[in-house]
Design an enzyme around this catalytic site. Sequence first.
Site, mmCIF file in Angstrom:
data_model
loop_
_atom_site.group_PDB
_atom_site.id
_atom_site.type_symbol
_atom_site.label_atom_id
_atom_site.label_comp_id
_atom_site.label_asym_id
_atom_site.label_seq_id
_atom_site.Cartn_x
_atom_site.Cartn_y
_atom_site.Cartn_z
ATOM 1 N N CYS A 106 9.811 80.771 -64.239
ATOM 2 C CA CYS A 106 11.159 80.208 -64.336
ATOM 3 C C CYS A 106 11.680 80.458 -65.746
ATOM 4 C CB CYS A 106 11.153 78.710 -64.034
ATOM 5 S SG CYS A 106 12.813 78.078 -63.648
ATOM 6 N N CYS A 108 13.936 78.056 -67.289
ATOM 7 C CA CYS A 108 14.585 76.867 -67.858
ATOM 8 C C CYS A 108 13.982 76.381 -69.172
ATOM 9 C CB CYS A 108 14.652 75.733 -66.827
ATOM 10 S SG CYS A 108 13.058 75.234 -66.161
ATOM 11 N N CYS A 116 17.902 77.368 -64.936
ATOM 12 C CA CYS A 116 16.809 78.217 -64.451
ATOM 13 C C CYS A 116 17.213 79.683 -64.319
ATOM 14 C CB CYS A 116 16.290 77.679 -63.116
ATOM 15 S SG CYS A 116 15.710 75.970 -63.226
ATOM 16 N N LYS A 181 12.455 73.205 -52.633
ATOM 17 C CA LYS A 181 12.465 72.422 -53.874
ATOM 18 C C LYS A 181 13.771 71.651 -53.955
ATOM 19 C CE LYS A 181 12.215 72.833 -58.885
ATOM 20 N NZ LYS A 181 11.900 73.705 -60.029
ATOM 21 N N ARG A 191 10.702 67.447 -67.443
ATOM 22 C CA ARG A 191 11.746 68.048 -68.284
ATOM 23 C C ARG A 191 11.619 67.584 -69.721
ATOM 24 N NH1 ARG A 191 16.830 67.853 -64.011
ATOM 25 N NH2 ARG A 191 15.772 69.127 -62.434
ATOM 26 N N ARG A 203 21.120 70.760 -61.444
ATOM 27 C CA ARG A 203 20.559 71.907 -60.738
ATOM 28 C C ARG A 203 20.949 71.928 -59.256
ATOM 29 N NH1 ARG A 203 17.608 73.308 -65.058
ATOM 30 N NH2 ARG A 203 15.740 72.162 -65.701
ATOM 31 N N GLU A 219 15.059 77.665 -45.904
ATOM 32 C CA GLU A 219 14.618 78.246 -47.189
ATOM 33 C C GLU A 219 13.189 78.788 -47.079
ATOM 34 O OE1 GLU A 219 16.113 78.780 -49.998
ATOM 35 O OE2 GLU A 219 17.942 77.573 -49.926
ATOM 36 N N LYS A 234 8.456 70.389 -52.554
ATOM 37 C CA LYS A 234 8.460 69.679 -53.831
ATOM 38 C C LYS A 234 9.729 68.870 -53.983
ATOM 39 C CE LYS A 234 8.933 70.713 -58.689
ATOM 40 N NZ LYS A 234 9.176 71.713 -59.674
#
Length: 311
Positions: A106, A108, A116, A181, A191, A203, A219, A234
């Site tokens: 990622c 981010c 991201c 996610k 974070r 996000r 997805e 997640k």
Amino acid sequence: MRDLVRETDLLPRHLIYPLFIVPGSGLRREIQALPGQFHLSPDEAAAEAAAARAEGVGSFLLFGRPPEGGKDPQGSGAWDERGAVQQAVRALRAAVPESLLITDVCLCAYTDHGHCGVVRGGDVDNDATLPLLARTAVSHADAGADVVAPSDMMDGRVGAIRSALDAAGHPHVPVLAYAAKFASGFYGPFREAEDSPPAFGDRRSYQLDPGNARQALAEVALDLAEGADMVMVKPALGYLDVLAAVRAATTAPLVAYNVSGEYAMVRAAERAGWADGTALALEILTGIRRAGADAVITYHAREVARALGRR
Ligand code: PBG
């Protein structure tokens, strides 16, 4: 008799232990929002992995961050071959050669805006982000990662990463897709640990709405069609129904992420004297397994492996 008729096993082999890698050496600093978890330099991460391995944990998920002042709009630190993650992969490869090393892919933690992907016109530019993610995944595989795990939630990233890995001579490196996610408040402590909150907005333009289970299945199907070898749901606790639905819908190995906020809640209750944290962890992880997860990414991995060893 209870052993004979128990339906669900929770074993150390089901656990994936996340490690937070920071640049430098000799660094081991406890993360305030995640008591019992540490920021580790690559050498210390190797020592931590060796200790976890001795307790029965054989799979690791590596997160990294750039050096101080190393963030930029593109997140270029993510694919630096001398980056903390890339160094840690090499160090762990040597320290725990039989272990499975998974890297989080990622941007981010590496972008100065904390999103991201790259930002254009105030929002994340999905397609411009794909080559950067692919480059990051290849740099992880070059360093020796066994599995790459994209967590960005851009559309098309699994396919882009698969082609890039194949072209770079890594056809055998599988992709574990963070497929379902959700945009979650449970990522808060993570974070803080990664210094990766978005500087503006949130996000929700790329992570799933917590109300949507059918979209999660869509997805998962997309990521599998693009070549994902394993898929993930997640967070875990608030999404056990999604986990069960994905389990029913696919034969692919299914991983659940018992995320930072879920871990922090348990530790907080334990600190207040309200609960036995390890007992909660064993019950939570058994529930996640019962809902259909083959494996669970969890900050409780070492503690639970030790507890299972005592049984
Ligand atoms: C990066 C990433 C996040 C987590 C894993 N990879 C945070 C986010 O999406 O904001 C969260 C893990 C956790 O909370 O334990 N995209």
